[in-house]
Design a protein around this motif. Sequence first.
Motif, PDB file in Angstrom:
ATOM      1  N   GLU A   1       0.825  -1.209   0.000  1.00  0.00           N
ATOM      2  CA  GLU A   1       0.000   0.000   0.000  1.00  0.00           C
ATOM      3  C   GLU A   1       0.856   1.255   0.000  1.00  0.00           C
ATOM      4  N   VAL A   2       1.931   1.254   0.822  1.00  0.00           N
ATOM      5  CA  VAL A   2       2.818   2.416   0.886  1.00  0.00           C
ATOM      6  C   VAL A   2       3.500   2.639  -0.453  1.00  0.00           C
ATOM      7  N   LEU A   3       3.918   1.551  -1.098  1.00  0.00           N
ATOM      8  CA  LEU A   3       4.680   1.634  -2.345  1.00  0.00           C
ATOM      9  C   LEU A   3       3.800   1.694  -3.589  1.00  0.00           C
ATOM     10  N   SER A   4       2.477   1.609  -3.402  1.00  0.00           N
ATOM     11  CA  SER A   4       1.528   1.603  -4.526  1.00  0.00           C
ATOM     12  C   SER A   4       1.811   0.440  -5.482  1.00  0.00           C
ATOM     13  N   LEU A   5       2.057  -0.723  -4.885  1.00  0.00           N
ATOM     14  CA  LEU A   5       2.274  -1.941  -5.650  1.00  0.00           C
ATOM     15  C   LEU A   5       1.258  -2.986  -5.200  1.00  0.00           C
ATOM     16  N   SER A   6       1.160  -4.047  -5.951  1.00  0.00           N
ATOM     17  CA  SER A   6       0.302  -5.139  -5.522  1.00  0.00           C
ATOM     18  C   SER A   6       1.046  -5.999  -4.515  1.00  0.00           C
ATOM     19  N   GLY A   7       0.302  -6.678  -3.658  1.00  0.00           N
ATOM     20  CA  GLY A   7       0.928  -7.562  -2.685  1.00  0.00           C
ATOM     21  C   GLY A   7       1.729  -8.660  -3.351  1.00  0.00           C
ATOM     22  N   ALA A   8       1.208  -9.172  -4.477  1.00  0.00           N
ATOM     23  CA  ALA A   8       1.916 -10.229  -5.194  1.00  0.00           C
ATOM     24  C   ALA A   8       3.246  -9.732  -5.742  1.00  0.00           C
ATOM     25  N   HIS A   9       3.246  -8.480  -6.219  1.00  0.00           N
ATOM     26  CA  HIS A   9       4.480  -7.904  -6.760  1.00  0.00           C
ATOM     27  C   HIS A   9       5.527  -7.754  -5.655  1.00  0.00           C
ATOM     28  N   VAL A  10       5.110  -7.265  -4.500  1.00  0.00           N
ATOM     29  CA  VAL A  10       6.037  -7.120  -3.376  1.00  0.00           C
ATOM     30  C   VAL A  10       6.590  -8.480  -2.968  1.00  0.00           C
TER      31      VAL A  10
ATOM     32  N   ALA B   1      11.123 -12.411  -2.930  1.00  0.00           N
ATOM     33  CA  ALA B   1      11.583 -13.748  -3.312  1.00  0.00           C
ATOM     34  C   ALA B   1      12.760 -13.660  -4.279  1.00  0.00           C
ATOM     35  N   ASP B   2      12.685 -12.742  -5.249  1.00  0.00           N
ATOM     36  CA  ASP B   2      13.784 -12.560  -6.201  1.00  0.00           C
ATOM     37  C   ASP B   2      15.047 -12.083  -5.487  1.00  0.00           C
ATOM     38  N   LEU B   3      14.877 -11.192  -4.500  1.00  0.00           N
ATOM     39  CA  LEU B   3      16.031 -10.694  -3.753  1.00  0.00           C
ATOM     40  C   LEU B   3      16.685 -11.828  -2.967  1.00  0.00           C
ATOM     41  N   GLU B   4      15.876 -12.653  -2.319  1.00  0.00           N
ATOM     42  CA  GLU B   4      16.422 -13.785  -1.575  1.00  0.00           C
ATOM     43  C   GLU B   4      17.117 -14.775  -2.505  1.00  0.00           C
ATOM     44  N   GLN B   5      16.542 -14.975  -3.675  1.00  0.00           N
ATOM     45  CA  GLN B   5      17.162 -15.865  -4.661  1.00  0.00           C
ATOM     46  C   GLN B   5      18.501 -15.288  -5.112  1.00  0.00           C
ATOM     47  N   HIS B   6      18.534 -13.976  -5.338  1.00  0.00           N
ATOM     48  CA  HIS B   6      19.772 -13.328  -5.773  1.00  0.00           C
ATOM     49  C   HIS B   6      20.849 -13.436  -4.695  1.00  0.00           C
ATOM     50  N   LEU B   7      20.458 -13.290  -3.434  1.00  0.00           N
ATOM     51  CA  LEU B   7      21.420 -13.337  -2.333  1.00  0.00           C
ATOM     52  C   LEU B   7      21.712 -14.753  -1.867  1.00  0.00           C
ATOM     53  N   GLN B   8      20.896 -15.691  -2.307  1.00  0.00           N
ATOM     54  CA  GLN B   8      21.036 -17.086  -1.887  1.00  0.00           C
ATOM     55  C   GLN B   8      20.915 -17.237  -0.367  1.00  0.00           C
ATOM     56  N   THR B   9      19.967 -16.513   0.205  1.00  0.00           N
ATOM     57  CA  THR B   9      19.711 -16.622   1.640  1.00  0.00           C
ATOM     58  C   THR B   9      18.297 -16.150   1.927  1.00  0.00           C
ATOM     59  N   ARG B  10      17.721 -16.670   2.996  1.00  0.00           N
ATOM     60  CA  ARG B  10      16.390 -16.237   3.409  1.00  0.00           C
ATOM     61  C   ARG B  10      16.517 -15.023   4.310  1.00  0.00           C
ATOM     62  N   LEU B  11      15.762 -13.990   4.011  1.00  0.00           N
ATOM     63  CA  LEU B  11      15.798 -12.753   4.783  1.00  0.00           C
ATOM     64  C   LEU B  11      14.657 -12.664   5.787  1.00  0.00           C
ATOM     65  N   LEU B  12      13.516 -13.235   5.437  1.00  0.00           N
ATOM     66  CA  LEU B  12      12.316 -13.131   6.262  1.00  0.00           C
ATOM     67  C   LEU B  12      11.718 -14.498   6.524  1.00  0.00           C
ATOM     68  N   GLN B  13      11.295 -14.717   7.761  1.00  0.00           N
ATOM     69  CA  GLN B  13      10.501 -15.887   8.093  1.00  0.00           C
ATOM     70  C   GLN B  13       9.036 -15.485   8.011  1.00  0.00           C
ATOM     71  N   ARG B  14       8.254 -16.243   7.251  1.00  0.00           N
ATOM     72  CA  ARG B  14       6.861 -15.882   7.020  1.00  0.00           C
ATOM     73  C   ARG B  14       5.942 -16.897   7.687  1.00  0.00           C
ATOM     74  N   THR B  15       4.964 -16.397   8.437  1.00  0.00           N
ATOM     75  CA  THR B  15       3.888 -17.231   8.956  1.00  0.00           C
ATOM     76  C   THR B  15       2.581 -16.561   8.562  1.00  0.00           C
ATOM     77  N   THR B  16       1.491 -17.201   8.874  1.00  0.00           N
ATOM     78  CA  THR B  16       0.190 -16.617   8.517  1.00  0.00           C
ATOM     79  C   THR B  16      -0.110 -15.375   9.350  1.00  0.00           C
ATOM     80  N   ARG B  17       0.590 -15.207  10.473  1.00  0.00           N
ATOM     81  CA  ARG B  17       0.285 -14.097  11.371  1.00  0.00           C
ATOM     82  C   ARG B  17       1.323 -12.975  11.345  1.00  0.00           C
TER      83      ARG B  17
END
Length: 311
Positions: free
Chosen positions: A24-33, A38-54
């Motif tokens: 919302e802040v960036l005026s992008l879609s959630g899927a795009h963000v 995901a592309d950034l993590e793939q580029h860095l070859q590391t996980r940056l964020l742990q995601r849960t439903t909450r």
Amino acid sequence: MDVFNGMRVFVQVVDSGSFAAAAEVLSLSGAHVSRLIADLEQHLQTRLLQRTTRRLSLTESGERFLLRCRGILDDIRDASAEASGAHLNPRGRLRVHCMSGLGVLITPLIARYSELHPQVSMELSLSQHTPDPLEEGHDVVISIAHALPDSAFVSQTIGQLFSVPCAAARYLANHGVPDHPGQLLQHRRLHLQDFQEDEWRFQGEAGDLSVPPGTAFRTNVADAMVKATQEGMGISLLPFFSAAPALQDGSLLRLLPDYRLRERTIFAVHPSRRFLDAKVRTWVTFLQASLPALLAEYVGVVEQPGHWAPR
């Protein structure tokens, strides 16, 4: 991939707390963000964020990368500011944080500053802790301390703070009026956390004396402590600007006028940058010029003999 854009989106996700809020802040879609992260993590070859439903949380790699990203993005903003003249003309959003009890002082000054600089939009956050300006995205943090630890931040003195011992007349009628700090040990002592240290340190002509705060009532909000003291719960140490209205209307009386508690300094803290944004520079300069005069008005109230408890 566009690493810079990925860094920008990553920082916004962390600051916003979710992909949807960042989108919302960036005026992008959630899927795009989500795809950019995901592309950034793939580029860095590391996980940056742990995601849960909450919630989202940073990994250890993500925490390190976040600090680097903030520094790089700040440098880019500084370069842009230099080129655009933002370091000369105050404008944009100014994010200020201070302790909750200081809100009564800061808010009127924000109103006056906004009249002088209408192109600056102010955002004030209040809490009982002193945050890291970089980690929480604040431009200026108003902090209270005897001294600040060495850091990469710039700190400038904007005022002095002391507390005064107060009690309600009905409490004093039932328990007596102390005329020496040592006699406080015989009274119910109320502890205002964060504004005070582990000891009440009195300074007087007869020397210094420390008294431990009591356990009858504790709170970290000055306004709540004023109310508790007015209700006759005991004796409290109140920041002089919090005590002033109650002293003026007679609902509280000041004790031990021959003693003064050790002062603490009010600092304005902001990140050190070569090209300091004009809104930060003018805001801190304004505080240095305006806050001492405002504090002096409150000091004048608490120092009036008519507000002292009779001995």
